[in-house]
Motif scaffolding. Structure first.
Motif, PDB file in Angstrom:
ATOM      1  N   PRO A 106      42.033  23.238 -69.812  1.00 58.58           N
ATOM      2  CA  PRO A 106      40.727  23.699 -69.334  1.00 58.58           C
ATOM      3  C   PRO A 106      40.287  22.843 -68.147  1.00 58.58           C
ATOM      4  O   PRO A 106      40.542  21.642 -68.105  1.00 58.58           O
ATOM      5  N   LEU A 107      39.659  23.470 -67.170  1.00 61.89           N
ATOM      6  CA  LEU A 107      39.213  22.766 -65.973  1.00 61.89           C
ATOM      7  C   LEU A 107      37.693  22.657 -65.967  1.00 61.89           C
ATOM      8  O   LEU A 107      36.993  23.606 -66.337  1.00 61.89           O
ATOM      9  N   PRO A 108      37.168  21.521 -65.538  1.00 62.29           N
ATOM     10  CA  PRO A 108      35.714  21.335 -65.523  1.00 62.29           C
ATOM     11  C   PRO A 108      35.055  22.149 -64.408  1.00 62.29           C
ATOM     12  O   PRO A 108      35.700  22.532 -63.431  1.00 62.29           O
ATOM     13  N   GLU A 109      33.779  22.382 -64.548  1.00 64.72           N
ATOM     14  CA  GLU A 109      33.022  23.085 -63.517  1.00 64.72           C
ATOM     15  C   GLU A 109      33.073  22.290 -62.216  1.00 64.72           C
ATOM     16  O   GLU A 109      32.954  21.063 -62.224  1.00 64.72           O
ATOM     17  N   GLY A 110      33.271  22.993 -61.121  1.00 65.66           N
ATOM     18  CA  GLY A 110      33.337  22.322 -59.830  1.00 65.66           C
ATOM     19  C   GLY A 110      34.693  21.742 -59.515  1.00 65.66           C
ATOM     20  O   GLY A 110      34.832  20.998 -58.537  1.00 65.66           O
ATOM     21  N   TYR A 111      35.724  22.101 -60.308  1.00 65.32           N
ATOM     22  CA  TYR A 111      37.061  21.548 -60.071  1.00 65.32           C
ATOM     23  C   TYR A 111      37.607  21.972 -58.714  1.00 65.32           C
ATOM     24  O   TYR A 111      38.279  21.201 -58.030  1.00 65.32           O
TER      25      TYR A 111
ATOM     26  N   ILE B  93      42.638  14.765 -64.793  1.00 65.08           N
ATOM     27  CA  ILE B  93      41.184  14.821 -64.706  1.00 65.08           C
ATOM     28  C   ILE B  93      40.656  13.680 -65.566  1.00 65.08           C
ATOM     29  O   ILE B  93      41.021  13.558 -66.746  1.00 65.08           O
ATOM     30  N   ILE B  94      39.844  12.819 -64.971  1.00 60.09           N
ATOM     31  CA  ILE B  94      39.330  11.638 -65.665  1.00 60.09           C
ATOM     32  C   ILE B  94      37.842  11.831 -65.894  1.00 60.09           C
ATOM     33  O   ILE B  94      37.074  12.051 -64.945  1.00 60.09           O
ATOM     34  N   TYR B  95      37.420  11.745 -67.161  1.00 58.49           N
ATOM     35  CA  TYR B  95      36.023  11.947 -67.528  1.00 58.49           C
ATOM     36  C   TYR B  95      35.399  10.609 -67.924  1.00 58.49           C
ATOM     37  O   TYR B  95      35.886   9.936 -68.838  1.00 58.49           O
ATOM     38  N   SER B  96      34.345  10.212 -67.237  1.00 66.39           N
ATOM     39  CA  SER B  96      33.570   9.047 -67.653  1.00 66.39           C
ATOM     40  C   SER B  96      32.204   9.523 -68.142  1.00 66.39           C
ATOM     41  O   SER B  96      31.900  10.721 -68.103  1.00 66.39           O
ATOM     42  N   LYS B  97      31.370   8.602 -68.572  1.00 62.64           N
ATOM     43  CA  LYS B  97      30.057   8.976 -69.088  1.00 62.64           C
ATOM     44  C   LYS B  97      29.144   9.511 -67.994  1.00 62.64           C
ATOM     45  O   LYS B  97      28.183  10.230 -68.274  1.00 62.64           O
ATOM     46  N   THR B  98      29.448   9.179 -66.732  1.00 65.23           N
ATOM     47  CA  THR B  98      28.573   9.600 -65.630  1.00 65.23           C
ATOM     48  C   THR B  98      29.277  10.417 -64.559  1.00 65.23           C
ATOM     49  O   THR B  98      28.635  11.203 -63.865  1.00 65.23           O
TER      50      THR B  98
ATOM     51  N   LYS C  72      31.381  18.552 -55.827  1.00 69.48           N
ATOM     52  CA  LYS C  72      31.166  18.030 -54.487  1.00 69.48           C
ATOM     53  C   LYS C  72      29.781  17.402 -54.331  1.00 69.48           C
ATOM     54  O   LYS C  72      29.599  16.420 -53.612  1.00 69.48           O
ATOM     55  N   GLU C  73      28.775  17.960 -55.016  1.00 74.20           N
ATOM     56  CA  GLU C  73      27.418  17.436 -54.891  1.00 74.20           C
ATOM     57  C   GLU C  73      27.355  15.978 -55.345  1.00 74.20           C
ATOM     58  O   GLU C  73      26.700  15.148 -54.715  1.00 74.20           O
ATOM     59  N   LYS C  74      28.061  15.662 -56.427  1.00 70.39           N
ATOM     60  CA  LYS C  74      28.058  14.282 -56.912  1.00 70.39           C
ATOM     61  C   LYS C  74      28.851  13.385 -55.975  1.00 70.39           C
ATOM     62  O   LYS C  74      28.499  12.217 -55.770  1.00 70.39           O
ATOM     63  N   ALA C  75      29.937  13.906 -55.416  1.00 69.75           N
ATOM     64  CA  ALA C  75      30.725  13.121 -54.468  1.00 69.75           C
ATOM     65  C   ALA C  75      29.896  12.768 -53.242  1.00 69.75           C
ATOM     66  O   ALA C  75      29.930  11.629 -52.756  1.00 69.75           O
ATOM     67  N   ASP C  76      29.119  13.717 -52.748  1.00 70.77           N
ATOM     68  CA  ASP C  76      28.280  13.462 -51.581  1.00 70.77           C
ATOM     69  C   ASP C  76      27.202  12.431 -51.892  1.00 70.77           C
ATOM     70  O   ASP C  76      26.880  11.573 -51.060  1.00 70.77           O
ATOM     71  N   ALA C  77      26.647  12.490 -53.109  1.00 68.17           N
ATOM     72  CA  ALA C  77      25.557  11.585 -53.477  1.00 68.17           C
ATOM     73  C   ALA C  77      26.023  10.137 -53.591  1.00 68.17           C
ATOM     74  O   ALA C  77      25.251   9.202 -53.341  1.00 68.17           O
ATOM     75  N   ILE C  78      27.278   9.954 -53.955  1.00 68.45           N
ATOM     76  CA  ILE C  78      27.771   8.591 -54.203  1.00 68.45           C
ATOM     77  C   ILE C  78      28.610   8.061 -53.043  1.00 68.45           C
ATOM     78  O   ILE C  78      29.044   6.910 -53.064  1.00 68.45           O
TER      79      ILE C  78
END
Length: 465
Positions: A316-321, A348-353, A370-376
């Motif tokens: 299964p692939l996460p949303e936004g993959y 695919i590596i899942y952390s708490k955040t 991508k939204e999280k990548a841009d924010a960080i």
């Protein structure tokens, strides 16, 4: 000569003084490592080409059980003065005083005796992955490497010297990768054993003519005698529990190496075969899903790694993959002309955040969506470049200039993880493992497989070195 070398230490590059790297110093000084190659076709030929590019090797001996095979002729022609052998034991006996390092690309079941003999004879050793075929073999190799700290050991998961290694290390240090709780690893391309009949009642062999000149006795090595079959030769050996480590051993070291090392996962306390298509006694399933559970350690949370292989077994692939980009730097699966899956090998590596999307070998991670990548993005640290590729790293370690990045002491534990996974595949079971006593607590058959079958007569000596 010393003055000439010193004058080259600062060379103009685009108008600026250039300080030589350790690799460049080795070339300036004309330093070379005297090497013997074992396994000179296919992957061996590729490795030989990469070592040649470093300019830091002097080829003393070539060894292959199938020297007459077409796959060996290119290398034989390139090094006509190198001594030639079919049996690596004979090579050590007759030419061992002429080389200082051994580089081997041979079937998985042959890794252990070659590595043990090399270490026992005081030779640096580069071996293709996986390190070995049984849990006990990894224990013995790690112990032998610790007894010989003066010798360089390197396992051939080349991505361990490329961008992903340094990125993972830098992102973890900066707190970008932290609190990882789950990893999905996937390798869903076609494999050589997919056309085999899972209802077979015995191993193949006995009806085929053996290729002229092949030393089949040495090819079998520690394994029980089997009559020759083309289904064992030329890479087909990976299909069989007896000779290879399947898709997990083949690609696991390229996909999970940085996750395992930098998260300090060690050994799992539970390994469960969740799905098996085509399970049988002889060759690997057409598809597998295996869950490895690792305990909390050093303030880091427990981690579950789920491994997916097989054409019908996409994870299964996460949303936004997004899409699974093809990376030309990731080698092909060496399975012939076969269809490529829509999902390329990776993780695919899942952390708490945060969630990270990654490929195989040296390919780098990206944050999704991508939204999280841009924010960080502004918090991401600079990632240093590798001072040497995997091959250069080994040779420089032989010279005492660097330390290898995938030595037996590090890669050996990862190899043991794969050995535990293969046991779960073979038994199609849930297995509970005591990581301190290094034994299963719920299955005696599984405990027997930690050691595997006794070595064939005449090969016991390698387990006593």
């Amino acid at each position: 000569m010393g003055a000439s070398a010193a004058s080259l230490a600062l060379m103009p590059t685009d108008g600026f003084a250039h300080v030589l790297s350790s690799k460049e110093w080795a070339r300036v000084r004309g330093e070379k490592v005297k090497v013997a190659y074992i396994g000179i076709g296919n992957q061996g030929a590729y490795d030989i080409e990469q070592f040649e590019k470093t300019g830091m090797v002097e080829v003393v001996a070539l060894c292959d059980v199938d020297l007459d095979g077409h796959q060996c002729q290119k290398v034989l022609a390139k090094y006509p003065k190198a001594k030639r052998f079919r049996d690596f034991r004979e090579m050590f006996d007759k030419a061992g005083n002429e080389f200082e390092a051994v580089i081997a690309a041979v079937p998985d079941h042959a890794h252990f005796p070659i590595c043990m003999l090399a270490l026992n004879q005081g030779k640096h050793i580069y071996i293709e992955k996986p390190l070995c075929r049984t849990f006990q073999e990894a224990e013995l190799l790690m112990a032998s490497a610790r007894r010989h700290p003066e010798l360089a050991t390197q396992v051939g998961n080349q991505g361990h010297s490329e961008a992903n290694y340094f990125q993972f290390k830098a992102w973890q240090k900066a707190g970008i990768i932290k609190d990882v709780t789950a990893v999905t690893a996937h390798m869903n391309n076609w494999r050589r054993w997919h056309p085999y009949d899972s209802n077979m009642m015995q191993m193949p062999g006995g009806m085929e003519a053996r290729p002229k000149g092949i030393d089949w006795n040495t090819w079998l090595g520690v394994c029980p005698w089997r009559d020759y079959s083309e289904k064992y030769h030329q890479g087909n050996w990976r299909s069989w529990y007896e000779f290879g480590m399947g898709a997990l051993g083949d690609w696991g070291a390229h996909i999970l190496d940085t996750v395992h090392e930098f998260l300090e996962l060690g050994l799992p306390y539970e390994v469960t075969m969740k799905y098996a298509n085509g399970h049988n006694d002889f060759f690997y399933p057409y598809s597998s899903t295996i869950v490895f559970r690792f305990a909390a350690r050093k303030g880091m949370p427990p981690v579950d790694i789920t491994w997916y292989d097989g054409m019908d077994n996409l994870p299964p692939l996460p949303e936004g993959y997004g899409v699974s980009e093809y990376n030309a730097n990731i080698p092909a699966t060496n399975q012939g002309e076969t269809p490529r899956m829509q999902l390329n090998p990776g993780k695919i590596i899942y952390s708490k955040t945060l969630t990270f999307k990654g490929g195989s070998h040296g390919s780098t991670l990206e944050i999704i969506p991508k939204e999280k990548a841009d924010a960080i993005k502004s918090r991401l640290p600079e990632v240093p470049k590798s001072p040497s590729n995997h091959y250069e790293n080994f040779l420089l370690a032989c010279m005492g200039k660097e330390k290898t990045r995938s030595p037996f002491e590090i890669n050996g534990v990862l190899s043991q993880v794969f050995c535990l996974g293969v046991i779960a595949q073979r038994l199609n079971a849930q297995l509970l493992f005591d990581t301190k006593l290094k034994r299963f607590t719920n299955n005696n058959f599984a405990n027997a497989l930690l050691t595997g079958l006794p070595p064939r007569r005449g090969w016991e000596e390698f387990y006593k070195l």
